[in-house]
Design a protein around this motif. Structure first.
Motif, PDB file in Angstrom:
ATOM      1  N   THR A 138       0.831  -1.211   0.000  1.00 25.06           N
ATOM      2  CA  THR A 138       0.000   0.000   0.000  1.00 25.06           C
ATOM      3  C   THR A 138       0.862   1.256   0.000  1.00 25.06           C
ATOM      4  OG1 THR A 138      -1.713  -1.194   1.218  1.00 25.06           O
ATOM      5  CG2 THR A 138      -1.847   1.214   1.205  1.00 25.06           C
ATOM      6  N   TYR A 139       1.930   1.241   0.793  1.00 31.40           N
ATOM      7  CA  TYR A 139       2.822   2.407   0.861  1.00 31.40           C
ATOM      8  C   TYR A 139       3.495   2.659  -0.484  1.00 31.40           C
ATOM      9  CZ  TYR A 139       6.948   5.157   1.989  1.00 31.40           C
ATOM     10  OH  TYR A 139       7.930   6.116   1.991  1.00 31.40           O
ATOM     11  N   ILE A 140       3.976   1.570  -1.138  1.00 33.03           N
ATOM     12  CA  ILE A 140       4.622   1.728  -2.437  1.00 33.03           C
ATOM     13  C   ILE A 140       3.627   2.239  -3.469  1.00 33.03           C
ATOM     14  CG2 ILE A 140       5.725   0.465  -4.323  1.00 33.03           C
ATOM     15  CD1 ILE A 140       6.984  -1.355  -2.238  1.00 33.03           C
ATOM     16  N   LYS A 141       2.394   1.739  -3.416  1.00 33.58           N
ATOM     17  CA  LYS A 141       1.367   2.173  -4.362  1.00 33.58           C
ATOM     18  C   LYS A 141       1.056   3.652  -4.189  1.00 33.58           C
ATOM     19  CE  LYS A 141      -3.303   1.028  -5.912  1.00 33.58           C
ATOM     20  NZ  LYS A 141      -4.482   0.130  -5.689  1.00 33.58           N
ATOM     21  N   LEU A 142       0.920   4.085  -2.923  1.00 31.59           N
ATOM     22  CA  LEU A 142       0.637   5.494  -2.659  1.00 31.59           C
ATOM     23  C   LEU A 142       1.818   6.374  -3.070  1.00 31.59           C
ATOM     24  CD1 LEU A 142      -1.149   5.252   0.817  1.00 31.59           C
ATOM     25  CD2 LEU A 142      -2.194   5.719  -1.401  1.00 31.59           C
ATOM     26  N   ALA A 143       3.040   5.890  -2.788  1.00 30.70           N
ATOM     27  CA  ALA A 143       4.223   6.667  -3.160  1.00 30.70           C
ATOM     28  C   ALA A 143       4.339   6.796  -4.674  1.00 30.70           C
ATOM     29  CB  ALA A 143       5.482   6.009  -2.587  1.00 30.70           C
ATOM     30  N   THR A 144       4.049   5.694  -5.394  1.00 32.36           N
ATOM     31  CA  THR A 144       4.104   5.737  -6.862  1.00 32.36           C
ATOM     32  C   THR A 144       3.037   6.658  -7.420  1.00 32.36           C
ATOM     33  OG1 THR A 144       4.917   3.458  -6.856  1.00 32.36           O
ATOM     34  CG2 THR A 144       4.068   4.339  -8.933  1.00 32.36           C
ATOM     35  N   LYS A 145       1.832   6.573  -6.839  1.00 31.73           N
ATOM     36  CA  LYS A 145       0.734   7.426  -7.288  1.00 31.73           C
ATOM     37  C   LYS A 145       1.043   8.888  -7.037  1.00 31.73           C
ATOM     38  CE  LYS A 145      -4.273   8.003  -6.818  1.00 31.73           C
ATOM     39  NZ  LYS A 145      -5.491   7.508  -6.112  1.00 31.73           N
ATOM     40  N   SER A 146       1.603   9.166  -5.861  1.00 34.15           N
ATOM     41  CA  SER A 146       1.974  10.543  -5.541  1.00 34.15           C
ATOM     42  C   SER A 146       3.067  11.053  -6.470  1.00 34.15           C
ATOM     43  CB  SER A 146       2.436  10.623  -4.081  1.00 34.15           C
ATOM     44  OG  SER A 146       2.854  11.917  -3.758  1.00 34.15           O
ATOM     45  N   SER A 147       4.047  10.172  -6.785  1.00 30.11           N
ATOM     46  CA  SER A 147       5.124  10.564  -7.692  1.00 30.11           C
ATOM     47  C   SER A 147       4.588  10.856  -9.089  1.00 30.11           C
ATOM     48  CB  SER A 147       6.173   9.457  -7.744  1.00 30.11           C
ATOM     49  OG  SER A 147       7.203   9.789  -8.641  1.00 30.11           O
ATOM     50  N   ASP A 148       3.677   9.986  -9.573  1.00 34.39           N
ATOM     51  CA  ASP A 148       3.088  10.209 -10.902  1.00 34.39           C
ATOM     52  C   ASP A 148       2.268  11.494 -10.926  1.00 34.39           C
ATOM     53  OD1 ASP A 148       4.235   7.869 -11.679  1.00 34.39           O
ATOM     54  OD2 ASP A 148       2.423   6.660 -11.431  1.00 34.39           O
ATOM     55  N   LYS A 149       1.549  11.731  -9.840  1.00 30.61           N
ATOM     56  CA  LYS A 149       0.730  12.944  -9.763  1.00 30.61           C
ATOM     57  C   LYS A 149       1.606  14.188  -9.757  1.00 30.61           C
ATOM     58  CE  LYS A 149      -2.923  15.125  -7.048  1.00 30.61           C
ATOM     59  NZ  LYS A 149      -3.781  15.010  -5.829  1.00 30.61           N
ATOM     60  N   SER A 154       3.803  18.709 -12.560  1.00 27.60           N
ATOM     61  CA  SER A 154       4.969  19.464 -13.014  1.00 27.60           C
ATOM     62  C   SER A 154       4.898  19.719 -14.516  1.00 27.60           C
ATOM     63  CB  SER A 154       6.242  18.692 -12.659  1.00 27.60           C
ATOM     64  OG  SER A 154       7.380  19.371 -13.104  1.00 27.60           O
ATOM     65  N   LYS A 155       4.464  18.696 -15.280  1.00 29.22           N
ATOM     66  CA  LYS A 155       4.346  18.870 -16.721  1.00 29.22           C
ATOM     67  C   LYS A 155       3.269  19.901 -17.061  1.00 29.22           C
ATOM     68  CE  LYS A 155       5.932  14.240 -18.004  1.00 29.22           C
ATOM     69  NZ  LYS A 155       5.551  12.953 -18.637  1.00 29.22           N
ATOM     70  N   GLU A 156       2.148  19.835 -16.333  1.00 34.45           N
ATOM     71  CA  GLU A 156       1.077  20.793 -16.590  1.00 34.45           C
ATOM     72  C   GLU A 156       1.503  22.210 -16.235  1.00 34.45           C
ATOM     73  OE1 GLU A 156      -2.238  19.424 -14.392  1.00 34.45           O
ATOM     74  OE2 GLU A 156      -2.743  17.804 -15.790  1.00 34.45           O
ATOM     75  N   GLU A 157       2.231  22.349 -15.114  1.00 42.04           N
ATOM     76  CA  GLU A 157       2.724  23.673 -14.737  1.00 42.04           C
ATOM     77  C   GLU A 157       3.703  24.203 -15.774  1.00 42.04           C
ATOM     78  OE1 GLU A 157       4.366  23.260 -10.888  1.00 42.04           O
ATOM     79  OE2 GLU A 157       2.426  23.185  -9.856  1.00 42.04           O
ATOM     80  N   ARG A 161       3.108  27.555 -17.853  1.00 41.27           N
ATOM     81  CA  ARG A 161       4.079  28.650 -17.869  1.00 41.27           C
ATOM     82  C   ARG A 161       4.519  28.975 -19.292  1.00 41.27           C
ATOM     83  NH1 ARG A 161       6.213  25.980 -13.183  1.00 41.27           N
ATOM     84  NH2 ARG A 161       7.768  24.939 -14.489  1.00 41.27           N
ATOM     85  N   ARG A 162       4.697  27.933 -20.096  1.00 39.14           N
ATOM     86  CA  ARG A 162       5.076  28.156 -21.487  1.00 39.14           C
ATOM     87  C   ARG A 162       3.972  28.882 -22.248  1.00 39.14           C
ATOM     88  NH1 ARG A 162       6.864  23.367 -25.735  1.00 39.14           N
ATOM     89  NH2 ARG A 162       7.318  24.760 -27.514  1.00 39.14           N
ATOM     90  N   GLY A 163       2.703  28.477 -21.983  1.00 43.29           N
ATOM     91  CA  GLY A 163       1.577  29.152 -22.628  1.00 43.29           C
ATOM     92  C   GLY A 163       1.466  30.613 -22.212  1.00 43.29           C
ATOM     93  N   LYS A 164       1.715  30.885 -20.928  1.00 39.60           N
ATOM     94  CA  LYS A 164       1.664  32.268 -20.456  1.00 39.60           C
ATOM     95  C   LYS A 164       2.763  33.113 -21.101  1.00 39.60           C
ATOM     96  CE  LYS A 164      -0.453  31.288 -15.977  1.00 39.60           C
ATOM     97  NZ  LYS A 164      -0.253  31.307 -14.502  1.00 39.60           N
ATOM     98  N   ARG A 165       3.961  32.522 -21.232  1.00 38.78           N
ATOM     99  CA  ARG A 165       5.050  33.272 -21.881  1.00 38.78           C
ATOM    100  C   ARG A 165       4.715  33.582 -23.337  1.00 38.78           C
ATOM    101  NH1 ARG A 165       8.431  29.566 -18.992  1.00 38.78           N
ATOM    102  NH2 ARG A 165       8.668  28.315 -20.903  1.00 38.78           N
ATOM    103  N   GLU A 166       4.156  32.595 -24.019  1.00 43.16           N
ATOM    104  CA  GLU A 166       3.784  32.830 -25.417  1.00 43.16           C
ATOM    105  C   GLU A 166       2.669  33.867 -25.531  1.00 43.16           C
ATOM    106  OE1 GLU A 166       2.754  29.056 -26.961  1.00 43.16           O
ATOM    107  OE2 GLU A 166       4.836  28.347 -27.120  1.00 43.16           O
ATOM    108  N   GLU A 167       1.720  33.830 -24.570  1.00 43.93           N
ATOM    109  CA  GLU A 167       0.633  34.811 -24.579  1.00 43.93           C
ATOM    110  C   GLU A 167       1.177  36.220 -24.346  1.00 43.93           C
ATOM    111  OE1 GLU A 167      -3.313  36.172 -24.860  1.00 43.93           O
ATOM    112  OE2 GLU A 167      -2.381  34.231 -25.367  1.00 43.93           O
TER     113      GLU A 167
END
Length: 234
Positions: A138-149, A154-157, A161-167
């Protein structure tokens, strides 16, 4: 932690019980055992030598009496010790050692309740191990899920940020083009009046368009104002 101490406490209790059971078995209807095995008993008729020879601990004799898994408690002196911390830690260590090994090192006698106690230790150790694995999973699953999230966030941010710079770049570019159009509008208007090139073919920004309309309105009103001044002067 509490389970290890409880198992060790039961082991200590059963060790004393098995020793007294051996004494009762030896004595039976014999004389020389007295009326009680209590340490407070001062009856001189108790033959301790007979008890020690019939229930050997240091040199165990299985033909006389076999203590099984409780022999260690009698040989180590824990059962006879009056040091409470020593008893607590030794019993805790015994419970931890045998639960973690699922009772593999236990050598039991043919005593029924001793066998049941050993079986219980093995099953309980296995259940605790499975419980630990489930919690670890359970701990590994939660840690993996948290890491993926976090990676997705981070990718969305980064994308935002890239979209804001272009705007910002686009707005800045539009602003510069608008300012350039406004600054060049009078010159282009004069060139259009001289018919150097037609105005409709120019890309006029919003500010330049408003300036052009005001200029045309002023140009159309000027003759009317001249006529009005002439009429007034007359």
């Amino acid at each position: 932690m509490f389970v290890f101490q409880v198992i060790g406490a039961f082991w200590y209790f059963f060790s004393i019980q098995r020793e007294t059971a051996c004494w009762h078995l030896v004595c039976g209807n014999r004389s020389g055992c007295g009326n009680s095995f209590s340490c407070a008993n001062t009856d001189s008729s108790v033959n301790s030598t007979l008890l020690h020879e019939s229930c050997p601990v240091n040199a165990p004799n299985t033909t006389k009496f076999y203590f099984g898994i409780f022999l260690e408690a009698l040989q180590s002196g824990i059962a006879q010790s009056s040091n409470l911390p020593q008893k607590l830690f030794y019993c805790f260590w015994w419970g931890l050692r045998n639960l973690s090994s699922f009772g593999q090192g236990l050598q039991t006698s043919n005593y029924l309740w001793e066998s049941c106690f050993s079986i219980f230790i093995s099953i309980l150790g296995l259940l605790l191990f499975l419980y630990f694995l489930e919690n670890l999973k359970t701990y590994i699953k939660l840690a993996t899920k948290s890491s993926d999230k976090n990676g997705k966030t981070s990718k969305e941010e980064h994308k935002n940020r890239r979209g804001k710079r272009e705007e910002k770049k686009r707005k800045r570019k539009d602003q510069l083009e608008s300012e350039e159009a406004v600054s060049m509008f009078p010159t282009r208007l004069a060139l259009q009046e001289r018919k150097v090139f037609p105005l409709p073919s120019l890309k006029v920004q919003a500010m330049g368009t408003r300036y052009y309309r005001v200029h045309q309105l002023h140009k159309s009103i000027t003759p009317l104002l001249v006529q009005a001044e002439t009429y007034v002067s007359c």
